[in-house]
Design a protein around this motif. Structure first.
Motif, PDB file in Angstrom:
ATOM      1  N   ILE A  51      15.971  12.939  88.719  1.00 25.97           N
ATOM      2  CA  ILE A  51      17.393  12.654  88.932  1.00 25.97           C
ATOM      3  C   ILE A  51      17.818  13.061  90.342  1.00 25.97           C
ATOM      4  CG2 ILE A  51      19.725  13.354  88.234  1.00 25.97           C
ATOM      5  CD1 ILE A  51      18.621  13.474  85.332  1.00 25.97           C
ATOM      6  N   GLU A  52      17.366  14.239  90.770  1.00 30.57           N
ATOM      7  CA  GLU A  52      17.726  14.718  92.106  1.00 30.57           C
ATOM      8  C   GLU A  52      17.065  13.876  93.191  1.00 30.57           C
ATOM      9  OE1 GLU A  52      17.523  18.789  94.817  1.00 30.57           O
ATOM     10  OE2 GLU A  52      16.931  18.852  92.715  1.00 30.57           O
ATOM     11  N   LYS A  53      15.781  13.577  93.016  1.00 35.01           N
ATOM     12  CA  LYS A  53      15.045  12.800  94.019  1.00 35.01           C
ATOM     13  C   LYS A  53      15.645  11.412  94.215  1.00 35.01           C
ATOM     14  CE  LYS A  53      10.512  10.721  94.887  1.00 35.01           C
ATOM     15  NZ  LYS A  53       9.154  10.475  94.336  1.00 35.01           N
ATOM     16  N   GLU A  54      15.989  10.747  93.113  1.00 38.46           N
ATOM     17  CA  GLU A  54      16.485   9.370  93.180  1.00 38.46           C
ATOM     18  C   GLU A  54      18.000   9.287  93.359  1.00 38.46           C
ATOM     19  OE1 GLU A  54      14.549   6.798  93.364  1.00 38.46           O
ATOM     20  OE2 GLU A  54      12.689   7.909  93.030  1.00 38.46           O
ATOM     21  N   GLY A  55      18.674  10.433  93.282  1.00 45.13           N
ATOM     22  CA  GLY A  55      20.124  10.425  93.436  1.00 45.13           C
ATOM     23  C   GLY A  55      20.848   9.771  92.275  1.00 45.13           C
ATOM     24  N   PHE A  56      20.300   9.907  91.065  1.00 46.32           N
ATOM     25  CA  PHE A  56      20.941   9.302  89.898  1.00 46.32           C
ATOM     26  C   PHE A  56      22.227  10.055  89.549  1.00 46.32           C
ATOM     27  CE2 PHE A  56      16.513   7.943  88.150  1.00 46.32           C
ATOM     28  CZ  PHE A  56      16.504   6.875  89.015  1.00 46.32           C
ATOM     29  N   GLU A  57      23.233   9.296  89.164  1.00 52.74           N
ATOM     30  CA  GLU A  57      24.481   9.869  88.658  1.00 52.74           C
ATOM     31  C   GLU A  57      24.438   9.783  87.136  1.00 52.74           C
ATOM     32  OE1 GLU A  57      29.251   8.855  88.368  1.00 52.74           O
ATOM     33  OE2 GLU A  57      27.940   7.588  89.595  1.00 52.74           O
TER      34      GLU A  57
ATOM     35  N   ASN B  87      33.759  -1.030  80.634  1.00 49.60           N
ATOM     36  CA  ASN B  87      33.594  -2.436  81.008  1.00 49.60           C
ATOM     37  C   ASN B  87      32.131  -2.887  80.951  1.00 49.60           C
ATOM     38  OD1 ASN B  87      32.513  -1.139  83.215  1.00 49.60           O
ATOM     39  ND2 ASN B  87      33.903  -2.044  84.731  1.00 49.60           N
ATOM     40  N   GLY B  88      31.233  -1.979  80.546  1.00 46.28           N
ATOM     41  CA  GLY B  88      29.826  -2.321  80.409  1.00 46.28           C
ATOM     42  C   GLY B  88      29.068  -2.444  81.713  1.00 46.28           C
ATOM     43  N   VAL B  89      29.733  -2.129  82.820  1.00 45.54           N
ATOM     44  CA  VAL B  89      29.114  -2.299  84.140  1.00 45.54           C
ATOM     45  C   VAL B  89      28.690  -0.944  84.703  1.00 45.54           C
ATOM     46  CG1 VAL B  89      29.441  -3.112  86.500  1.00 45.54           C
ATOM     47  CG2 VAL B  89      30.488  -4.356  84.590  1.00 45.54           C
ATOM     48  N   PHE B  90      27.420  -0.854  85.107  1.00 46.96           N
ATOM     49  CA  PHE B  90      26.876   0.367  85.683  1.00 46.96           C
ATOM     50  C   PHE B  90      26.750   0.214  87.194  1.00 46.96           C
ATOM     51  CE2 PHE B  90      25.684   0.746  81.338  1.00 46.96           C
ATOM     52  CZ  PHE B  90      25.381   2.072  81.076  1.00 46.96           C
ATOM     53  N   ARG B  91      27.010   1.308  87.908  1.00 47.57           N
ATOM     54  CA  ARG B  91      26.644   1.327  89.316  1.00 47.57           C
ATOM     55  C   ARG B  91      25.128   1.409  89.415  1.00 47.57           C
ATOM     56  NH1 ARG B  91      31.513   4.445  89.813  1.00 47.57           N
ATOM     57  NH2 ARG B  91      30.402   6.433  89.691  1.00 47.57           N
ATOM     58  N   GLU B  92      24.592   1.092  90.592  1.00 47.24           N
ATOM     59  CA  GLU B  92      23.147   0.950  90.758  1.00 47.24           C
ATOM     60  C   GLU B  92      22.359   2.158  90.260  1.00 47.24           C
ATOM     61  OE1 GLU B  92      19.813   0.130  94.261  1.00 47.24           O
ATOM     62  OE2 GLU B  92      21.940   0.072  94.733  1.00 47.24           O
TER      63      GLU B  92
END
Length: 202
Positions: A40-46, A54-59
């Motif tokens: 998570i830290e390496k890839e910068g996942f939120e 709205n069913g829409v995820f950020r990248e």
């Protein structure tokens, strides 16, 4: 005196080897948590705690599901949802190892590989046997309750990414008695950087 020291060293060695037996479940879970947090830290996942309204995820946005799997939806599909016990799902996936004992990469997107086939809502022995047919001995590793749980949220032709803890991944894939739950190569989290579901054919 030297002989006494030698005996003490042997006794100490036996004691230490006895104390360093198989890893406990708690130790595996600690390693898993560390591996997932490092990814998570390496890839910068939120990480978010509820599915977007709205069913829409950020990248790089993942929702932590109730089963402790992490889901990122790239494409939610065409709206056609799987029906439990009836829908035949064909899955292709790309996997990246994130644990200390697994740094492998594996993909069944290339044309030479058949998709993994399973019936939604019926994760059982027959499904795992079918998943191995014509796909090599490793195919059963990728079919799991964690993978299947994505279909509670997406439909046909969906594309997702997932992080799956071992209690919902390959460690739970042993209804056939394949492997032991307490082996390093089973008790590992899995990161799928691409999963695609189809209900007919690719």
């Amino acid at each position: 005196m030297k002989s006494k020291i030698g005996v003490l060293m042997v006794i100490l060695g036996v004691f230490l080897s006895a104390c360093s037996g198989p890893k406990s479940f708690k130790e595996y879970k600690k390693e898993e948590t560390d591996a997932i947090n490092a990814l998570i830290e390496k890839e910068g996942f939120e990480i978010i705690n509820s599915y977007p309204s709205n069913g829409v995820f950020r990248e790089n946005q993942f929702v932590l599901l109730d089963n402790q799997c992490y889901l990122n939806v790239i494409d939610s599909g065409n709206g056609n949802r799987a029906v439990s016990g009836k829908t035949i799902v064909l899955m292709r996936c790309s996997y990246v190892g994130i644990s200390k004992v697994d740094s492998s990469k594996y993909s069944i997107f290339p044309n030479g590989y058949q998709p993994i086939e399973f019936i939604y809502g019926n994760v059982n022995e027959a499904k795992y046997q079918a998943s191995q047919s014509g796909q090599g001995s490793d195919a059963y590793l990728f079919l799991s309750p964690g993978i299947e749980s994505a279909l509670n949220y997406v439909g046909e032709n969906a594309i997702v990414r997932m992080i799956i803890p071992f209690n919902n991944g390959q460690e739970s894939n042993y209804p056939l008695g394949i492997g032991s739950a307490f082996q390093d190569n089973n008790m590992i989290p899995m990161y799928f950087d691409r999963i695609r579901f189809a209900f007919d054919d690719f």
